[in-house]
Design a protein around this motif. Structure first.
Motif, short mmCIF file in Angstrom:
data_model
loop_
_atom_site.label_atom_id
_atom_site.label_comp_id
_atom_site.label_asym_id
_atom_site.label_seq_id
_atom_site.Cartn_x
_atom_site.Cartn_y
_atom_site.Cartn_z
N HIS A 59 0.80 -1.23 0.00
CA HIS A 59 0.00 0.00 0.00
C HIS A 59 0.84 1.28 0.00
O HIS A 59 0.28 2.36 -0.15
CB HIS A 59 -0.94 0.01 1.21
N HIS A 61 2.18 2.62 2.55
CA HIS A 61 2.13 3.19 3.89
C HIS A 61 1.37 2.22 4.80
O HIS A 61 0.80 1.24 4.32
CB HIS A 61 1.43 4.56 3.89
N SER A 63 -1.73 2.26 7.15
CA SER A 63 -2.88 3.03 7.63
C SER A 63 -3.35 2.46 8.96
O SER A 63 -3.09 1.30 9.30
CB SER A 63 -4.01 3.01 6.61
N ARG A 65 -6.32 1.67 9.78
CA ARG A 65 -7.27 0.58 9.58
C ARG A 65 -6.57 -0.75 9.30
O ARG A 65 -7.01 -1.80 9.74
CB ARG A 65 -8.27 0.93 8.47
N VAL A 94 -0.08 6.35 8.79
CA VAL A 94 -1.10 7.30 8.38
C VAL A 94 -2.32 7.09 9.26
O VAL A 94 -2.91 6.01 9.27
CB VAL A 94 -1.46 7.10 6.89
N LYS A 95 -2.70 8.13 9.99
CA LYS A 95 -3.91 8.06 10.82
C LYS A 95 -5.12 8.45 9.98
O LYS A 95 -4.99 8.88 8.83
CB LYS A 95 -3.78 9.01 12.00
N GLU A 96 -6.30 8.31 10.57
CA GLU A 96 -7.53 8.67 9.85
C GLU A 96 -7.50 10.15 9.50
O GLU A 96 -7.15 10.99 10.31
CB GLU A 96 -8.77 8.40 10.70
N PRO A 100 -1.86 10.14 2.65
CA PRO A 100 -0.73 9.21 2.58
C PRO A 100 0.49 9.88 1.98
O PRO A 100 0.37 10.86 1.23
CB PRO A 100 -1.22 8.08 1.68
#
Length: 143
Positions: A59, A61, A63, A65, A94-96, A100
Motif C-alpha cells: 500500500h 504506507h 494506515s 485501519r 497514516v492516521k484517519e 498518505p
C-alpha cells in the motif's frame, strides 16, 4: 426497559452495558486485505515486522485501519502493533484523515559518519592516522 433485552458486550448484569468494545473497530475490508497479503504465512508474534513490511510494500504506507486489522488477525493488542510500527523510522504511519505519503520517499542516513564528508570532520578525528603515517616515515602522504 422491558423492550431493550439486548445484553451489552462488557456487562452481564442489569443495564445496557456497551454494545461494542472500546477503541477502534476493525473493518471487514481491511481485514480481508490483510488476510490476502499474509496468505498462508504464520501469525506468530515474532513475524510482526515482516507482516508490517508486507502491508507497507503493498500500500505504500501503514494506515490505522490496516494496523487494526493486522492486530485482529494476529491476536495482538492494537497498541503493541502501533508501538512496533512507530518505533521504526522506515514505516510511514497514516492516521484517519491524514494524506498518505508520496509513492517515492527519499531516505537519508542519520548517522554522523555517513552525513559528513571527511573535509567536514574535526581535525582531532584524524590525528591518530597522521601520527601513524608520521611514525612509519611516509610524511609526504596526505589524508
Amino acid at each position: 426497559m422491558a423492550l431493550d433485552k439486548k445484553q451489552g458486550v462488557w456487562k452481564s448484569g442489569r443495564g445496557k452495558g456497551r454494545a461494542t468494545p472500546k477503541g477502534r473497530q476493525y473493518e471487514d475490508g481491511a481485514l480481508a486485505e490483510v488476510r490476502a497479503l499474509l496468505g498462508s504465512r504464520a501469525r506468530r508474534r515474532d513475524l510482526l515486522i515482516e507482516h508490517l513490511h508486507l502491508i507497507q510494500d503493498a500500500h505504500g504506507h501503514l494506515s490505522a485501519r490496516h494496523l487494526r486489522a493486522l492486530a485482529e488477525e494476529m491476536g495482538l493488542p492494537q497498541a503493541e502493533v502501533w508501538e512496533v510500527a512507530s518505533f521504526y523510522a522506515h514505516f510511514d504511519l497514516v492516521k484517519e484523515g491524514d494524506t498518505p505519503p508520496p509513492a517515492l520517499t527519499p531516505r537519508r542516513s542519520a548517522s554522523w559518519a555517513t552525513t559528513t564528508s571527511t573535509t567536514q570532520r574535526p581535525r582531532q578525528f584524524w590525528w591518530p592516522f597522521r601520527l601513524a603515517i608520521y611514525m612509519h616515515g611516509s610524511r609526504n602522504m596526505r589524508i
